[in-house]
Design a protein around this motif. Sequence first.
Motif, PDB file in Angstrom:
ATOM      1  N   GLY A  94       0.818  -1.214   0.000  1.00  0.00           N
ATOM      2  CA  GLY A  94       0.000   0.000   0.000  1.00  0.00           C
ATOM      3  C   GLY A  94       0.848   1.259   0.000  1.00  0.00           C
ATOM      4  O   GLY A  94       0.534   2.234  -0.691  1.00  0.00           O
ATOM      5  N   LEU A  95       1.912   1.255   0.782  1.00  0.00           N
ATOM      6  CA  LEU A  95       2.823   2.400   0.792  1.00  0.00           C
ATOM      7  C   LEU A  95       3.452   2.609  -0.580  1.00  0.00           C
ATOM      8  O   LEU A  95       3.521   3.731  -1.083  1.00  0.00           O
ATOM      9  N   ALA A  96       3.908   1.521  -1.180  1.00  0.00           N
ATOM     10  CA  ALA A  96       4.525   1.622  -2.507  1.00  0.00           C
ATOM     11  C   ALA A  96       3.507   2.112  -3.536  1.00  0.00           C
ATOM     12  O   ALA A  96       3.813   2.981  -4.357  1.00  0.00           O
ATOM     13  N   ALA A  97       2.293   1.589  -3.474  1.00  0.00           N
ATOM     14  CA  ALA A  97       1.258   2.001  -4.415  1.00  0.00           C
ATOM     15  C   ALA A  97       0.907   3.478  -4.236  1.00  0.00           C
ATOM     16  O   ALA A  97       0.699   4.197  -5.218  1.00  0.00           O
ATOM     17  N   HIS A  98       0.865   3.933  -3.008  1.00  0.00           N
ATOM     18  CA  HIS A  98       0.563   5.345  -2.758  1.00  0.00           C
ATOM     19  C   HIS A  98       1.681   6.235  -3.287  1.00  0.00           C
ATOM     20  O   HIS A  98       1.421   7.313  -3.827  1.00  0.00           O
ATOM     21  N   GLY A  99       2.920   5.796  -3.136  1.00  0.00           N
ATOM     22  CA  GLY A  99       4.042   6.555  -3.675  1.00  0.00           C
ATOM     23  C   GLY A  99       3.970   6.677  -5.184  1.00  0.00           C
ATOM     24  O   GLY A  99       4.172   7.750  -5.749  1.00  0.00           O
ATOM     25  N   VAL A 100       3.665   5.576  -5.858  1.00  0.00           N
ATOM     26  CA  VAL A 100       3.527   5.597  -7.311  1.00  0.00           C
ATOM     27  C   VAL A 100       2.340   6.482  -7.698  1.00  0.00           C
ATOM     28  O   VAL A 100       2.411   7.266  -8.652  1.00  0.00           O
ATOM     29  N   PHE A 101       1.250   6.380  -6.954  1.00  0.00           N
ATOM     30  CA  PHE A 101       0.077   7.209  -7.219  1.00  0.00           C
ATOM     31  C   PHE A 101       0.419   8.694  -7.129  1.00  0.00           C
ATOM     32  O   PHE A 101      -0.059   9.494  -7.942  1.00  0.00           O
ATOM     33  N   ASP A 102       1.223   9.083  -6.153  1.00  0.00           N
ATOM     34  CA  ASP A 102       1.605  10.487  -6.020  1.00  0.00           C
ATOM     35  C   ASP A 102       2.295  10.994  -7.281  1.00  0.00           C
ATOM     36  O   ASP A 102       2.002  12.088  -7.755  1.00  0.00           O
ATOM     37  N   PHE A 103       3.234  10.204  -7.805  1.00  0.00           N
ATOM     38  CA  PHE A 103       3.942  10.619  -9.016  1.00  0.00           C
ATOM     39  C   PHE A 103       3.010  10.657 -10.224  1.00  0.00           C
ATOM     40  O   PHE A 103       3.038  11.590 -11.015  1.00  0.00           O
TER      41      PHE A 103
END
Length: 67
Positions: free
Chosen positions: A14-23
């Motif tokens: 979830g953290l990784a997905a949120h980081g990608v979502f931000d970009f």
Amino acid sequence: MVGFRTSLWVAAAGLAAHGVFDFVRYNWFPGPGAPEWWPGFCGGYDVAAAIALAAILLKANKPADAR
């Protein structure tokens, strides 16, 4: 919340997905509400936190006598 109740691997994903979502969100849907530097900072932090959590989980799952 699901990750903390089931598996911390879900939290790391979830953290990784949120980081990608931000970009992705910043590049495709720019909008007001946050400073220009925020998506890069938040995305970088989330991805780094996901990597750190994954490293901790991998280390915790290794047998103690495997050296």
